[in-house]
Design an enzyme around this catalytic site. Structure first.
Site, PDB file in Angstrom:
ATOM      1  N   ASP A  45      -3.394   1.535  -0.572  1.00  0.00           N
ATOM      2  CA  ASP A  45      -2.994   1.428   0.830  1.00  0.00           C
ATOM      3  C   ASP A  45      -1.493   1.608   1.047  1.00  0.00           C
ATOM      4  O   ASP A  45      -0.698   1.399   0.131  1.00  0.00           O
ATOM      5  CB  ASP A  45      -3.375   0.041   1.371  1.00  0.00           C
ATOM      6  N   ASP A  46      -1.154   1.952   2.264  1.00  0.00           N
ATOM      7  CA  ASP A  46       0.229   1.954   2.790  1.00  0.00           C
ATOM      8  C   ASP A  46       1.060   3.138   2.316  1.00  0.00           C
ATOM      9  O   ASP A  46       2.264   3.153   2.530  1.00  0.00           O
ATOM     10  CB  ASP A  46       1.011   0.667   2.429  1.00  0.00           C
ATOM     11  N   HIS A  79      -4.694   4.740   7.820  1.00  0.00           N
ATOM     12  CA  HIS A  79      -4.313   3.315   7.757  1.00  0.00           C
ATOM     13  C   HIS A  79      -3.247   3.018   8.812  1.00  0.00           C
ATOM     14  O   HIS A  79      -2.366   2.209   8.588  1.00  0.00           O
ATOM     15  CB  HIS A  79      -3.820   2.999   6.343  1.00  0.00           C
ATOM     16  N   HIS A  89       1.492   0.457  10.713  1.00  0.00           N
ATOM     17  CA  HIS A  89       0.936  -0.789  10.185  1.00  0.00           C
ATOM     18  C   HIS A  89       1.006  -2.016  11.102  1.00  0.00           C
ATOM     19  O   HIS A  89       1.279  -3.121  10.640  1.00  0.00           O
ATOM     20  CB  HIS A  89       1.593  -1.112   8.831  1.00  0.00           C
ATOM     21  N   TYR A 134      -4.094  -4.693   7.401  1.00  0.00           N
ATOM     22  CA  TYR A 134      -4.459  -6.081   7.030  1.00  0.00           C
ATOM     23  C   TYR A 134      -5.976  -6.282   7.034  1.00  0.00           C
ATOM     24  O   TYR A 134      -6.439  -7.415   6.932  1.00  0.00           O
ATOM     25  CB  TYR A 134      -3.807  -7.102   7.976  1.00  0.00           C
ATOM     26  N   HIS A 148      -2.128  -0.908  -4.223  1.00  0.00           N
ATOM     27  CA  HIS A 148      -1.012  -0.314  -3.472  1.00  0.00           C
ATOM     28  C   HIS A 148      -0.178   0.573  -4.384  1.00  0.00           C
ATOM     29  O   HIS A 148       0.233   0.109  -5.457  1.00  0.00           O
ATOM     30  CB  HIS A 148      -0.134  -1.415  -2.873  1.00  0.00           C
TER      31      HIS A 148
HETATM   32 ZN   LIG Z   1      -1.813  -2.002   4.555  1.00  0.00          ZN
END
Ligand SMILES: [Zn+2]
Length: 239
Positions: free
Chosen positions: A45-46, A95, A99, A136, A189
């Site tokens: 993610d991210d 995503h 965020h 999240y 991540h």
């Molecule tokens: Zn995230």
């Protein structure tokens, strides 16, 4: 040959050329059937994160596929990594752009976060994400309705590596192996250096246990998820 027949023939030739899977398509990867073999989907993610290049090298070396839930802002700042992810057969998911918690912002802001990310991923990689992972993992019925507008199911995870918390290679390996079971979707991540450092050994261990590392779409093929659905369904979720 009549003119009519000749033009029909021309149309047929065009149709054959345009058929997907024709000679111009990329060579097809060997398909993994997750109803027959053990599969795990690693998700990052991210990103694209700072260490995505090293991670991509490792995945390639071990013939493992992953799913990257990308933030639009980093696709914009690190387009080369996003492009490599797509070219090397990984799945790209949405995503959000920056965020925010989707359950605390209005519908217009949610739509804009999703749309901007769809646009930049498409522009940079040519691929349109088919899956949404809300930041999240926070979603409610409004988020679900908007995901449905975009034609996307929402994908959470069955277990986390807790990498952002421990930032420790051994702890990440231990935690990931503890949650990686048949059909697991594991949250990781690619901005955590220790995660990327742990991957060669982690992948080898999983593969030695008989796991195939596949994309989320491959893993959930049999779930027949509809746009707006959430998977796995969190406790207390009602529709
Ligand atoms: Zn995230």
């Amino acid at each position: 040959m009549s003119r009519h027949f000749a033009s029909l023939l021309a149309i047929a030739v065009v149709a054959v050329t345009l058929t997907p899977g024709g000679a111009s398509a990329a060579p097809k990867e060997k398909e993994v059937d997750c109803t027959q073999v053990k599969c795990v989907a690693l998700t990052f993610d991210d990103g694209p994160g700072k260490y995505a290049g090293v991670l991509l090298d490792t995945l390639k070396k071990h013939n493992a596929k992953a799913t990257f839930f990308l933030e639009g802002q980093y696709v914009k700042s690190r387009p080369a990594f996003a492009k490599r992810m797509a070219v090397e057969g990984h799945e790209l998911g949405n995503h959000s752009y920056s965020h925010p918690n989707f359950t605390t912002i209005g519908p217009a802001a949610i739509r804009s976060e999703i749309q901007k990310t769809q646009d930049i991923v498409k522009q940079v990689t040519g691929v349109e994400p088919k899956l949404l992972r809300p930041p999240y993992g926070m979603a409610d019925l409004q988020v679900s309705d908007i995901a449905a507008e975009f034609g996307m199911p929402m994908i959470l995870w069955t277990g986390g590596s807790r990498d952002w918390e421990s930032k420790n290679e051994e702890a990440i390996k231990k935690q990931t192996l503890a949650v990686a079971k048949q059909g697991s979707i594991v949250l990781m991540h690619d901005w955590v250096k220790q995660t990327v450092d742990s991957m060669p050994s982690l992948i080898k261990t999983l593969q030695n246990k008989g796991y195939h590392l596949v994309t989320v779409s491959e893993l959930i093929k049999d779930q027949k998820l509809e746009p707006g659905d959430i998977f796995p369904v969190p406790e207390g979720w009602e529709k």
